[in-house]
Write a protein that holds these residues in place. Structure first.
Motif, PDB file in Angstrom:
ATOM      1  N   GLU A  14      31.849  43.687  42.351  1.00  0.00           N
ATOM      2  CA  GLU A  14      33.118  43.574  41.789  1.00  0.00           C
ATOM      3  C   GLU A  14      34.059  44.916  42.473  1.00  0.00           C
ATOM      4  O   GLU A  14      33.433  46.024  42.639  1.00  0.00           O
ATOM      5  N   SER A  15      35.263  44.764  42.713  1.00  0.00           N
ATOM      6  CA  SER A  15      36.306  45.947  43.209  1.00  0.00           C
ATOM      7  C   SER A  15      37.507  45.596  42.651  1.00  0.00           C
ATOM      8  O   SER A  15      37.890  44.384  42.140  1.00  0.00           O
ATOM      9  N   THR A  57      33.485  46.318  36.715  1.00  0.00           N
ATOM     10  CA  THR A  57      34.497  46.998  37.171  1.00  0.00           C
ATOM     11  C   THR A  57      35.713  47.485  36.142  1.00  0.00           C
ATOM     12  O   THR A  57      36.008  46.748  35.355  1.00  0.00           O
ATOM     13  N   LEU A  79      41.536  41.857  40.868  1.00  0.00           N
ATOM     14  CA  LEU A  79      39.991  42.242  41.176  1.00  0.00           C
ATOM     15  C   LEU A  79      39.336  41.207  42.027  1.00  0.00           C
ATOM     16  O   LEU A  79      39.996  40.070  42.192  1.00  0.00           O
TER      17      LEU A  79
END
Length: 121
Positions: A6-7, A115, A20
């Motif tokens: 995830e980022s 995240t 996201l």
């Protein structure tokens, strides 16, 4: 080896937006529904949204309906969560998952590391 990364998390003010992203590798992505879950401090992990393998059907938790949008790209092996009109109560660690099309976290097969999303008032 299956990996979900995830980022896109961060610190934002209430009313603002974040997007996201979840990048999947080591898995036949199009065979799985995608899901987003979140966990706030001291609380259990809760369902946020899910999207079918084809992307044609989505389902949201009541508390995000009209504010969050889940989508996917089966060419890039990505799942996204567009979060608009963020509220302080949306503060949590957000997790991406792959599995069946369900709200039940225990049925998902693969999980990302999460995240952090923090919404200030």
């Amino acid at each position: 080896q299956v990996q979900l990364v995830e980022s896109g998390g961060g610190l934002v003010q209430a009313g603002n937006s974040l997007r996201l992203s979840c990048a999947a590798s080591g898995v036949t992505f199009r065979n799985f529904a995608g899901g987003w879950f979140r966990q706030a401090p001291g609380k259990e992990r809760e369902f946020v949204a899910t999207i079918r393998r084809s992307g044609g059907t989505v389902y949201y938790a009541d508390f995000v309906k009209g504010r969050f949008t889940i989508s996917r790209d089966n060419v890039k092996n990505m799942v996204y969560l567009q979060m608009d009109s963020l509220k302080p109560e949306d503060t949590a660690v957000y997790y991406c998952a792959l599995g069946p099309f369900t709200m039940t976290s225990s049925f998902y097969d693969y999980w990302g590391q999460g995240t952090q999303v923090t919404v200030s008032s």
